[in-house]
Enzyme design. Structure first.
Site, mmCIF file in Angstrom:
data_model
loop_
_atom_site.group_PDB
_atom_site.id
_atom_site.type_symbol
_atom_site.label_atom_id
_atom_site.label_comp_id
_atom_site.label_asym_id
_atom_site.label_seq_id
_atom_site.Cartn_x
_atom_site.Cartn_y
_atom_site.Cartn_z
ATOM 1 N N GLY A 92 0.794 -1.234 0.000
ATOM 2 C CA GLY A 92 0.000 0.000 0.000
ATOM 3 C C GLY A 92 0.818 1.271 0.000
ATOM 4 N N ASP A 140 19.399 11.168 -1.664
ATOM 5 C CA ASP A 140 20.317 12.145 -2.259
ATOM 6 C C ASP A 140 21.604 11.474 -2.734
ATOM 7 O OD1 ASP A 140 18.399 13.971 -1.627
ATOM 8 O OD2 ASP A 140 19.411 14.746 0.163
ATOM 9 N N GLU A 174 13.585 4.026 -6.911
ATOM 10 C CA GLU A 174 14.161 5.213 -6.254
ATOM 11 C C GLU A 174 13.363 6.478 -6.583
ATOM 12 O OE1 GLU A 174 16.167 3.210 -4.126
ATOM 13 O OE2 GLU A 174 17.173 5.151 -4.064
ATOM 14 N N GLY A 175 12.080 6.304 -6.849
ATOM 15 C CA GLY A 175 11.207 7.434 -7.185
ATOM 16 C C GLY A 175 11.025 7.535 -8.681
HETATM 17 C C1 LIG Z 1 12.762 -3.891 -10.317
HETATM 18 C C2 LIG Z 1 12.350 -3.058 -9.152
HETATM 19 C C3 LIG Z 1 13.204 -2.976 -8.066
HETATM 20 C C4 LIG Z 1 12.819 -2.248 -6.937
HETATM 21 N N1 LIG Z 1 13.656 -2.197 -5.853
HETATM 22 C C5 LIG Z 1 13.224 -1.631 -4.704
HETATM 23 C C6 LIG Z 1 14.010 -1.700 -3.494
HETATM 24 O O1 LIG Z 1 15.118 -2.211 -3.478
HETATM 25 N N2 LIG Z 1 13.456 -1.203 -2.361
HETATM 26 C C7 LIG Z 1 12.241 -0.617 -2.329
HETATM 27 O O2 LIG Z 1 11.811 -0.196 -1.260
HETATM 28 N N3 LIG Z 1 11.484 -0.493 -3.465
HETATM 29 C C8 LIG Z 1 11.951 -0.991 -4.633
HETATM 30 N N4 LIG Z 1 11.180 -0.918 -5.783
HETATM 31 C C9 LIG Z 1 9.889 -0.263 -5.726
HETATM 32 C C10 LIG Z 1 9.879 1.090 -6.421
HETATM 33 O O3 LIG Z 1 10.669 2.009 -5.716
HETATM 34 C C11 LIG Z 1 8.411 1.526 -6.532
HETATM 35 O O4 LIG Z 1 7.786 0.633 -7.434
HETATM 36 C C12 LIG Z 1 8.278 2.940 -7.047
HETATM 37 O O5 LIG Z 1 8.738 3.849 -6.087
HETATM 38 C C13 LIG Z 1 6.827 3.295 -7.388
HETATM 39 O O6 LIG Z 1 5.989 2.999 -6.332
HETATM 40 P P1 LIG Z 1 4.660 2.124 -6.566
HETATM 41 O O7 LIG Z 1 5.100 0.855 -7.190
HETATM 42 O O8 LIG Z 1 3.902 2.001 -5.288
HETATM 43 O O9 LIG Z 1 3.829 2.934 -7.601
HETATM 44 P P2 LIG Z 1 2.763 4.070 -7.333
HETATM 45 O O10 LIG Z 1 3.247 4.976 -6.245
HETATM 46 O O11 LIG Z 1 1.443 3.427 -7.144
HETATM 47 O O12 LIG Z 1 2.820 4.829 -8.713
HETATM 48 C C14 LIG Z 1 2.146 4.373 -9.885
HETATM 49 C C15 LIG Z 1 2.204 5.474 -10.928
HETATM 50 O O13 LIG Z 1 1.585 6.677 -10.413
HETATM 51 C C16 LIG Z 1 2.500 7.769 -10.469
HETATM 52 N N5 LIG Z 1 2.312 8.647 -9.308
HETATM 53 C C17 LIG Z 1 2.278 8.295 -8.017
HETATM 54 N N6 LIG Z 1 2.117 9.384 -7.223
HETATM 55 C C18 LIG Z 1 2.049 10.456 -8.050
HETATM 56 C C19 LIG Z 1 1.899 11.858 -7.855
HETATM 57 N N7 LIG Z 1 1.788 12.383 -6.643
HETATM 58 N N8 LIG Z 1 1.880 12.646 -8.944
HETATM 59 C C20 LIG Z 1 1.995 12.135 -10.193
HETATM 60 N N9 LIG Z 1 2.152 10.812 -10.442
HETATM 61 C C21 LIG Z 1 2.185 9.981 -9.399
HETATM 62 C C22 LIG Z 1 3.884 7.138 -10.454
HETATM 63 O O14 LIG Z 1 4.844 7.987 -11.038
HETATM 64 C C23 LIG Z 1 3.653 5.875 -11.280
HETATM 65 O O15 LIG Z 1 3.733 6.187 -12.643
HETATM 66 C C24 LIG Z 1 11.581 -1.582 -6.933
HETATM 67 C C25 LIG Z 1 10.737 -1.645 -8.056
HETATM 68 C C26 LIG Z 1 11.109 -2.357 -9.151
HETATM 69 C C27 LIG Z 1 10.203 -2.425 -10.334
#
Ligand SMILES: Cc1cc2nc3c(=O)[nH]c(=O)nc-3n(C[C@H](O)[C@H](O)[C@H](O)COP(=O)(O)OP(=O)(O)OC[C@H]3O[C@@H](n4cnc5c(N)ncnc54)[C@H](O)[C@@H]3O)c2cc1C
Length: 399
Positions: A135, A250, A376-377
């Protein structure tokens, strides 16, 4: 004043790592793309290099002195060295770069937030970073994994997803809240050693790209860790508590930009060589109007690569020189992620079937590079950070 002159030391490091990327990573890149979840044992020789420099960017020694690497106008700082190495390794293969043993994203957090005593204990351990939950992703302040103090231990409960190195690491840096009702300032990071009862690895993801890198679900169920494993300040402060944990980004965002740069450069060089084999050379001495469409595309890509490099180097240089680089770190990540993907796609487009065929690695680089604009965002989140910084808006005004 920032200097973009490449120092002898950086050049030597880049050449050494480039050689390893070429000779060790490239030959096995396709195999591990096709054998997801198999551990690349050929990468063991990199462990020493990773532990010597790796993700421990800019860490101060006990005495409060910087690492031995001197910061000069030639920008030989720990962050600059890390991005130089990351670019070359990603040129070899982004997935294998992420699978390198010894150091992971969690090491950047340990480096940024740990006390000296914690750094002694955990600094050289292979550390993953667990923020994302079912979530909570882009909005890291929505973390709902809990950490409750019970005597001399914290008890962790929650689920983390998409954890890079989650299966292969030795320790995990976990973001959890001490008290959900106190909001983002109650979020802290905790080091959990693998093998601790209550920590289990759930499923491993099957991914579009970077298949050599393991991405795991981690489950914490009444997982007890020593109370000394909380990183940084254990108190919930009314202001600024969240900034400590966010400082990790950062250091890591310019690194991700450098991964995109290395992968895009690999695609560009491959395309240039393939064109040269067909007798198509870029004429640098002709005005733009005299050039073919392909030549213009290639020059556009070269310019993009340079822009990526300049902003990534600037972000690293600022960190090495003790300047706040939150804006530049996001710019490096945003520019790297976006331009990197445009470049690899353009290369596939120019080479057509050669670009799309699995006979070559170009199609794989297109799949691999996509993630550099996600973790990483995401691109959108970097844009938000950049806009807030430039306009001076808080999260309440621009979300
Ligand atoms: C291969 C892989 C490796 C990863 N490794 C790690 C790790 O080591 N550790 C870790 O903690 N996480 C990790 N992640 C997770 C990754 O950091 C998240 O998937 C990413 O930050 C996006 O979060 P979410 O998946 O919840 O997407 P969401 O936050 O649900 O976003 C979905 C879409 O909505 C957009 N969005 C969301 N909020 C806004 C806003 N306010 N304004 C405009 N657009 C918005 C996003 O840009 C995206 O396009 C990894 C992901 C992948 C795919």
């Amino acid at each position: 004043m920032i200097s973009f002159k490449v120092s002898d030391m950086e050049k030597q490091v880049a050449d050494l790592i480039h050689g390893m990327a070429k000779d060790i990573m490239r030959p096995i890149a396709r195999y591990y793309d096709e054998h997801e979840h198999q551990r690349p044992t050929e990468l063991e020789p990199f462990r020493v290099i990773m532990q010597a420099g790796g993700m421990g960017t800019g860490r101060k020694k006990k005495s409060g002195e910087k690492k031995e690497i001197k910061v000069t106008d030639d920008k030989i700082g720990a962050n600059a060295m890390s991005i130089t190495g990351a670019e070359e390794l990603a040129w070899g293969d982004v997935g294998l770069m992420l699978a390198l043993p010894g150091q992971g994203l969690g090491n950047a957090a340990i480096s940024a937030v740990a006390t000296d005593e914690q750094y002694e204990r955990f600094g050289s351990k292979y550390a993953a970073m667990a923020i994302t939950e079912p979530g909570c992703g882009s909005d890291a302040s929505a973390v709902s994994t809990t950490a409750v103090l019970d005597g001399d231990e914290y008890v962790l409960n929650g689920e983390k997803i998409f954890v890079t190195d989650g299966d292969r690491c030795e320790v995990v840096v976990v973001w959890a809240t001490l008290d959900k009702s106190k909001g983002r300032n109650a979020i802290k990071s905790f080091v959990v050693e693998k093998g601790t009862p209550g920590l289990t690895v759930g499923k491993l993801e099957h991914k579009c790209g970077i298949r050599a890198s393991d991405t795991a679900v981690l489950i914490f169920q009444d997982c007890r860790i020593p109370k000394t494993n909380i990183l940084g300040d254990p108190e919930i402060r009314p202001e600024g508590g969240f900034k400590g944990v966010m400082a990790t980004f950062d250091a890591t965002r310019p690194l991700v930009g450098a991964l995109a740069l290395g992968c895009a450069r690999a695609a560009y060089e491959f395309t240039k060589e393939a064109l040269a084999k067909e007798g198509i050379e870029i004429r640098y001495d002709k005005p733009l109007v005299k050039l073919s469409a392909i030549e213009k595309d290639m020059l556009w890509m070269e310019a993009q690569l340079e822009m990526m490099r300049v902003i990534i180097q600037k972000a690293a240089w600022m960190a090495d020189n003790g300047r706040p680089n939150n804006l530049e770190a996001s710019m490096a990540k945003a520019k790297g992620g976006k331009a990197g993907n445009l470049i690899v796609q353009k290369c596939v487009e120019i080479l057509g079937p050669i670009g799309y065929s699995q006979r070559y690695l170009l199609e794989k680089w297109m799949r691999d590079n996509k993630v550099n604009d996600i973790y990483e965002g995401t691109q959108q989140i970097q844009m938000l950070v950049i806009a807030r910084r430039i306009l001076g808006y808080g999260r309440d005004m621009l979300a």
